[in-house]
Each structure stands twice: as structure tokens, then as C-alpha cells.
Design a protein around this motif. Structure first.
Motif, PDB file in Angstrom:
ATOM      1  N   HIS A  20       0.835  -1.187   0.088  1.00  0.00           N
ATOM      2  CA  HIS A  20      -0.118   0.056   0.195  1.00  0.00           C
ATOM      3  C   HIS A  20       0.904   1.407  -0.093  1.00  0.00           C
ATOM      4  O   HIS A  20       0.444   2.263  -0.515  1.00  0.00           O
ATOM      5  CB  HIS A  20      -0.836   0.101   1.202  1.00  0.00           C
ATOM      6  N   ILE A  21       1.908   1.202   0.875  1.00  0.00           N
ATOM      7  CA  ILE A  21       2.509   2.685   1.279  1.00  0.00           C
ATOM      8  C   ILE A  21       3.587   2.813  -0.319  1.00  0.00           C
ATOM      9  O   ILE A  21       3.207   4.155  -0.543  1.00  0.00           O
ATOM     10  CB  ILE A  21       3.701   2.370   2.233  1.00  0.00           C
ATOM     11  N   HIS A  24       1.235   4.075  -3.135  1.00  0.00           N
ATOM     12  CA  HIS A  24       0.785   5.502  -3.057  1.00  0.00           C
ATOM     13  C   HIS A  24       1.912   6.682  -3.077  1.00  0.00           C
ATOM     14  O   HIS A  24       1.650   7.696  -3.921  1.00  0.00           O
ATOM     15  CB  HIS A  24       0.297   5.412  -1.535  1.00  0.00           C
ATOM     16  N   SER A  28       2.208   9.650  -6.092  1.00  0.00           N
ATOM     17  CA  SER A  28       2.449  10.956  -5.575  1.00  0.00           C
ATOM     18  C   SER A  28       3.527  11.601  -6.130  1.00  0.00           C
ATOM     19  O   SER A  28       3.547  12.558  -6.645  1.00  0.00           O
ATOM     20  CB  SER A  28       2.535  10.982  -4.106  1.00  0.00           C
ATOM     21  N   HIS A  78       4.480  12.765   0.284  1.00  0.00           N
ATOM     22  CA  HIS A  78       4.112  11.765   1.698  1.00  0.00           C
ATOM     23  C   HIS A  78       3.052  12.344   2.297  1.00  0.00           C
ATOM     24  O   HIS A  78       2.981  12.433   3.623  1.00  0.00           O
ATOM     25  CB  HIS A  78       5.477  11.963   2.390  1.00  0.00           C
ATOM     26  N   GLN A  79       1.919  12.655   1.728  1.00  0.00           N
ATOM     27  CA  GLN A  79       0.748  12.854   2.283  1.00  0.00           C
ATOM     28  C   GLN A  79      -0.092  11.478   2.665  1.00  0.00           C
ATOM     29  O   GLN A  79      -0.294  10.723   1.521  1.00  0.00           O
ATOM     30  CB  GLN A  79      -0.186  13.803   1.719  1.00  0.00           C
ATOM     31  N   PHE A  80      -0.476  11.252   3.797  1.00  0.00           N
ATOM     32  CA  PHE A  80      -1.103   9.892   3.965  1.00  0.00           C
ATOM     33  C   PHE A  80      -2.439  10.250   4.807  1.00  0.00           C
ATOM     34  O   PHE A  80      -2.261  10.261   6.183  1.00  0.00           O
ATOM     35  CB  PHE A  80      -0.283   8.659   4.827  1.00  0.00           C
ATOM     36  N   ASP A  82      -4.841   8.395   5.831  1.00  0.00           N
ATOM     37  CA  ASP A  82      -5.093   7.163   6.636  1.00  0.00           C
ATOM     38  C   ASP A  82      -4.089   6.120   6.853  1.00  0.00           C
ATOM     39  O   ASP A  82      -4.103   5.124   6.365  1.00  0.00           O
ATOM     40  CB  ASP A  82      -6.523   6.521   5.987  1.00  0.00           C
ATOM     41  N   LEU A  83      -2.924   6.813   7.271  1.00  0.00           N
ATOM     42  CA  LEU A  83      -1.550   6.084   7.129  1.00  0.00           C
ATOM     43  C   LEU A  83      -1.704   4.557   7.966  1.00  0.00           C
ATOM     44  O   LEU A  83      -1.525   3.746   7.443  1.00  0.00           O
ATOM     45  CB  LEU A  83      -0.413   6.640   7.856  1.00  0.00           C
ATOM     46  N   LEU A  86      -2.904   1.630   6.008  1.00  0.00           N
ATOM     47  CA  LEU A  86      -2.085   1.330   5.037  1.00  0.00           C
ATOM     48  C   LEU A  86      -0.881   0.299   5.602  1.00  0.00           C
ATOM     49  O   LEU A  86      -0.283  -0.250   4.635  1.00  0.00           O
ATOM     50  CB  LEU A  86      -1.453   2.327   4.154  1.00  0.00           C
ATOM     51  N   TYR A 114       6.941  11.613   8.091  1.00  0.00           N
ATOM     52  CA  TYR A 114       6.452  10.144   7.916  1.00  0.00           C
ATOM     53  C   TYR A 114       7.115   9.004   8.477  1.00  0.00           C
ATOM     54  O   TYR A 114       6.429   8.370   9.360  1.00  0.00           O
ATOM     55  CB  TYR A 114       6.776   9.826   6.441  1.00  0.00           C
TER      56      TYR A 114
END
Length: 219
Positions: A20-21, A24, A28, A78-80, A82-83, A86, A114
Motif C-alpha cells: 500500500h505505502i 501511494h 504521488s 508523503h501525504q497519507f 489514513d496511514l 495502509l 512520515y
């Protein structure tokens, strides 16, 4: 014989970033390159891959070739929202880290905000004495030797006391050249000469250390 100092990579070492990370972050970074360099998504993808392969980090290529502000790049890539949702990690991780003797330091090419968030959400931030993010190593990301040397100087460490735990072979190659012991977290069946131990699971580290300890291979 003193205790070792552990240098842990973050992504794909302390947690599994691949599902997931990383997708993403990849999306980005491609969007950032597309928007700021005025290219289409296909060309932006090629640029990102080229810089990552050449420098070990897309950021370094953007800084060197386009004068990109590293703080601006890292913030926007590095905008998450709902980190925690993930994150994927092994549930015995904190207990394993607690069994390892010696100091533990996170050494990552990821940004500080992050890195700290991941460690807190996984519940292992208290296991580490320090976190060396890409900002803290003055934007000299692994595998460049400058970031390694900056960490060693800052912590007043001899490389021979350190065990580098990583998923990326180029980073382990630099660590080995400096005189560190190296642990490769990988399901691969091969083991390059600059890898001292290969582990499929990071949870096997205590067993790995016992073999070193009995052989008195650590200073």
C-alpha cells in the motif's frame, strides 16, 4: 565484547511498504514530477524510475537536475490521510526488538514526519534511540556514503560496531564497505558477498545474533 549498534532501514524492513505505502508514494511522486516539470504521466514515470535507479532516491535526482526544494517535494509526496490503514507489519516486532542487546537507530531515506508517524503507529518508536531521516543526513540518501558517515560522526560510532539491517542491496554494499556487519531482509535465495546474513523474516534477528555472538565476530 560490547553490544552492537543496530541501524534499521524503515520501509520494507521494519514494515512491509510494498502492498500500500509504496504504490501511494509512487503515484504521488509521478504526479509531482508531472505537475512541476510539465511532462505527461508516462514521461514522469520514466524520470522517477531513472532517478531512483541512479541515485537511490527520486528526491536526489530532482534536486540535482531541477533544483527542486527537498522539503516541498517530501511534503507533497508523503501525504497519507489514513496511514495506519495502509501499514503492514509483523506483530511480534516490538517484542523482538526488545530482545536485541545494544542501541537501535532507524536510518531511512524517508522524511522525518512520515518516519516518526510510522514508528508511532506500529508502536515501536520507544525501541529506538534516534531516527535518521533524509533531512537529518542532509539529503544524502542511501546508498551514498555521505549519509552513512554523517550518522556515524553524529553518533560517535565506529562502523565496526554497527549491524545494518536492510532490504536494499546497494545500501548494504555501502555499509559493508565501511566495515559494518550486514543483514539482508529478503526472500531471495541468493546471497551476495557483501551480505553477512539473509533473513526471510526480521523476527529471526535474535537467532542470527546468537550465532554471531557465539563466534565472537562482533567487536
Amino acid at each position: 565484547m560490547g553490544s552492537p549498534v543496530w541501524l534499521f532501514d524503515l520501509d520494507n524492513t521494519l514494515h512491509d511498504a510494498s502492498p500500500h505505502i509504496f504504490p501511494h508514494i509512487n503515484r504521488s511522486m509521478v504526479a509531482y514530477i508531472r505537475d512541476h516539470l510539465g511532462v505527461d504521466a508516462e514521461q514522469a514515470t520514466k524520470i522517477r524510475q531513472d532517478y531512483w535507479q541512479r541515485y537511490g532516491a527520486t528526491l536526489l535526482g530532482m534536486m540535482r537536475h531541477h533544483g527542486t526544494d527537498p522539503h516541498h517535494f517530501l511534503w507533497h509526496t508523503h501525504q497519507f490521510p489514513d496511514l495506519k490503514r495502509l501499514l503492514v507489519w509483523e506483530r511480534g516486532l516490538k517484542a523482538m526488538l526488545g530482545r536485541l542487546p545494544g542501541r537501535k537507530i532507524v536510518f531511512s531515506n524517508a522524511p522525518a514526519r512520515y518516519s516518526e508517524a510510522v514508528l508511532e503507529l506500529i508502536g515501536i518508536r520507544s525501541c529506538f534511540d534516534a531516527v535518521y531521516s533524509v533531512e537529518r543526513i542532509r539529503f544524502q540518501p542511501k546508498p551514498a556514503v555521505g549519509g552513512f558517515r554523517h550518522l556515524l560522526r553524529s553518533e560517535r560510532l565506529a562502523a565496526g560496531r554497527c549491524i545494518m539491517v536492510e532490504d536494499a542491496l546497494p545500501n548494504l554494499r555501502t555499509a559493508k564497505r565501511l566495515g559494518m556487519k550486514t543483514v539482508w531482509v529478503s526472500a531471495s535465495t541468493r546471497q551476495p558477498a557483501w551480505v553477512d546474513r539473509r533473513l526471510v523474516s526480521i523476527l529471526d534477528l535474535p537467532r542470527c545474533l546468537r550465532r554471531w555472538w557465539s563466534a565472537k565476530r562482533l567487536p
